[in-house]
Motif scaffolding. Sequence first.
Motif, PDB file in Angstrom:
ATOM      1  N   ASN A  45      -1.097  -6.236  11.415  1.00 21.14           N
ATOM      2  CA  ASN A  45       0.358  -6.337  11.257  1.00 21.14           C
ATOM      3  C   ASN A  45       0.929  -7.253  12.355  1.00 21.14           C
ATOM      4  O   ASN A  45       0.886  -6.902  13.539  1.00 21.14           O
ATOM      5  CB  ASN A  45       0.960  -4.925  11.376  1.00 21.14           C
ATOM      6  N   GLU A  83       7.969  -3.129  -5.549  1.00 19.88           N
ATOM      7  CA  GLU A  83       8.249  -2.600  -4.202  1.00 19.88           C
ATOM      8  C   GLU A  83       6.974  -2.501  -3.380  1.00 19.88           C
ATOM      9  O   GLU A  83       6.926  -2.947  -2.233  1.00 19.88           O
ATOM     10  CB  GLU A  83       8.906  -1.230  -4.296  1.00 19.88           C
ATOM     11  N   ASP A  84       5.927  -1.939  -3.974  1.00 22.17           N
ATOM     12  CA  ASP A  84       4.660  -1.798  -3.237  1.00 22.17           C
ATOM     13  C   ASP A  84       4.072  -3.171  -2.919  1.00 22.17           C
ATOM     14  O   ASP A  84       3.565  -3.413  -1.818  1.00 22.17           O
ATOM     15  CB  ASP A  84       3.632  -1.017  -4.067  1.00 22.17           C
ATOM     16  N   ARG A  92       5.966  -4.792  -0.032  1.00 25.29           N
ATOM     17  CA  ARG A  92       5.666  -4.189   1.275  1.00 25.29           C
ATOM     18  C   ARG A  92       4.325  -4.672   1.828  1.00 25.29           C
ATOM     19  O   ARG A  92       4.166  -4.886   3.024  1.00 25.29           O
ATOM     20  CB  ARG A  92       5.676  -2.651   1.168  1.00 25.29           C
ATOM     21  N   THR A 136       4.785  -8.046   3.539  1.00 28.70           N
ATOM     22  CA  THR A 136       5.444  -7.931   4.847  1.00 28.70           C
ATOM     23  C   THR A 136       4.479  -7.351   5.876  1.00 28.70           C
ATOM     24  O   THR A 136       4.429  -7.809   7.019  1.00 28.70           O
ATOM     25  CB  THR A 136       6.721  -7.072   4.695  1.00 28.70           C
ATOM     26  N   LEU A 137       3.686  -6.386   5.441  1.00 24.97           N
ATOM     27  CA  LEU A 137       2.713  -5.790   6.356  1.00 24.97           C
ATOM     28  C   LEU A 137       1.678  -6.815   6.808  1.00 24.97           C
ATOM     29  O   LEU A 137       1.330  -6.899   7.986  1.00 24.97           O
ATOM     30  CB  LEU A 137       1.990  -4.631   5.647  1.00 24.97           C
ATOM     31  N   ILE A 160      11.278  -8.584   4.389  1.00 26.51           N
ATOM     32  CA  ILE A 160      11.084  -7.789   3.177  1.00 26.51           C
ATOM     33  C   ILE A 160      11.838  -8.367   1.968  1.00 26.51           C
ATOM     34  O   ILE A 160      11.323  -8.384   0.852  1.00 26.51           O
ATOM     35  CB  ILE A 160      11.415  -6.281   3.425  1.00 26.51           C
ATOM     36  N   SER A 170       9.859 -11.144   0.695  1.00 25.14           N
ATOM     37  CA  SER A 170       8.666 -10.641  -0.011  1.00 25.14           C
ATOM     38  C   SER A 170       9.044 -10.274  -1.438  1.00 25.14           C
ATOM     39  O   SER A 170       8.303 -10.560  -2.385  1.00 25.14           O
ATOM     40  CB  SER A 170       8.088  -9.422   0.703  1.00 25.14           C
ATOM     41  N   GLU A 171      10.202  -9.625  -1.580  1.00 28.48           N
ATOM     42  CA  GLU A 171      10.632  -9.256  -2.948  1.00 28.48           C
ATOM     43  C   GLU A 171      10.871 -10.509  -3.783  1.00 28.48           C
ATOM     44  O   GLU A 171      10.493 -10.569  -4.959  1.00 28.48           O
ATOM     45  CB  GLU A 171      11.879  -8.370  -2.879  1.00 28.48           C
ATOM     46  N   MET A 205      10.327  -5.380   8.085  1.00 26.57           N
ATOM     47  CA  MET A 205      10.547  -4.356   7.049  1.00 26.57           C
ATOM     48  C   MET A 205      12.032  -3.972   6.965  1.00 26.57           C
ATOM     49  O   MET A 205      12.464  -3.379   5.990  1.00 26.57           O
ATOM     50  CB  MET A 205       9.739  -3.087   7.361  1.00 26.57           C
TER      51      MET A 205
END
Length: 464
Positions: A6, A62-63, A66, A69-70, A76, A79-80, A294
């Motif tokens: 991360n 959503e998953d 994430r 981003t991780l 975030i 990422s979406e 996040m």
Amino acid sequence: MAMTINPATNQEVEKYPDLTDDQLDRALERAHRAYLSWRETAVERRADVVRRVGALMLERHEDLARLLTLEMGKLIKESENEVRLAASIFTYYGDQGPGFITEETIDVAEGQAVVVTQPIGALIGVEPWNFPYYQVARFAAPNVVLGNTVLVKHASQCPQSALALERLFRDAGAPEGVYTNLFIKADQVARAIDSPLIAGASLTGSEAAGASVGQAAGRNLKKVVLELGGSDPFIVLDEDRFEHTIKAAILGRLANTGQSCVASKRFIVLEPYFDKFVEGMRAGFAGLRVGDPMDPQTQLGPLSSEDALKHLEEQVNDAKRKGAKVVIGGNRIERPGAYYEATILTGVTPEMRAYREELFGPVAVVYAVDDERAAIELANDSPFGLGATVIASDLKRARAVAQRIESGMVWINHPTASAPNLPFGGVKRSGVGRELWRLGMQEFTNRKLIRTLPADVKLEMAAG
Ligand code: NAP
């Protein structure tokens, strides 16, 4: 070893062992076998699988976001956006792809001549960490609809995103071997390209990796597509709608924390507007909220890794040592994780690394030029030729400038961006070939000529 670290904390999260050479060889065999039946599968069924991948991406957005981003520190909400963009590419090729598989008739004096479009085999795609889903979508979606099968060696820093993609294909009903994730080391890529079971290779990444994959493809006489780095110019020709210009400049430089091949990296401003432009950008950079990627309120997150930060730091320090002026930023941010200040450099000269190298992070270089001609000359004085932006309210003037820029794409009044129905790619050291739109489906094809003559045709020695 593929590993999630991360970058917002520099903590190791998960690691996965690489395949042995034997395991790799077996994966190549499975992909080749899958190709032999996939190419015979009805195109509607192939397109359905790809369309379904797009639908599943949206269901799991959503998953999936994430994970991005991780693994690479993307904000975030970006990422979406990436998940939505990648899904739209799968949907686009699912819907439009079958129509791109054309049969073209050529006018001939006697009989018939047609050129049909056919797949060529199992392909290997080598992908970067900066857009882990979008980059794969550009390569996998058109080829799977076309009837090729794909093996993806993803960047070793985003293994969980890589596995999530493979799962999407499996859950969408792709038969075994149509889409395969490979955890392999960079130096095993050449082994795959050397295999007679592989028909072509595509790489998105750095020049060094591109040269290495290009070399392996060349010695095997195989087709290659290379999507490499960029140092996009952003040319400002007037001061009309200046607020829009500044907003576009900040967006162009800072999207994905500056780690985009088509980020605006060199801002070339006509002299009368230079001070105002630099001040506008400085004020924008100064007000950014730095924080956890996040957190939806964060505007500047970490770079993708500690190594990426060190590389950028060296490039900026080189410019500072050689006399560049730091308008704002210029240092790492003292907090855990790979954070670097949003930075503006002026006074950059050709002997500085920042003049020619790609700056992959939130660092803008701003130049003043006397006129339009000097702007074009400076824009073209780069080893790269990926995207470019021209800002002007006189669209005819902007179009004339766009025409003279050595790049694969020019956007007028907007930073370079991407959409499924717009071709993407570069010239010079930015690569060879195109992705997206119908061109993205024409790279790994056999355009086969079928020439039909009557059985009683008079025989003549053919040339060639
Ligand atoms: P990178 O270090 O070149 O890595 C890209 C991929 O290539 C990774 O999967 C990497 O594997 C692999 N790789 C590295 N060296 C290799 C070699 N010698 N042989 C075979 N594979 C090799 O690039 P990156 O730092 O991830 O990505 C950033 C670069 O990509 C930037 O220059 C950016 O501009 C460019 N990019 C271009 C486009 C475009 O469309 N033109 C789009 C996005 C990014 P490992 O992770 O295991 O090292």
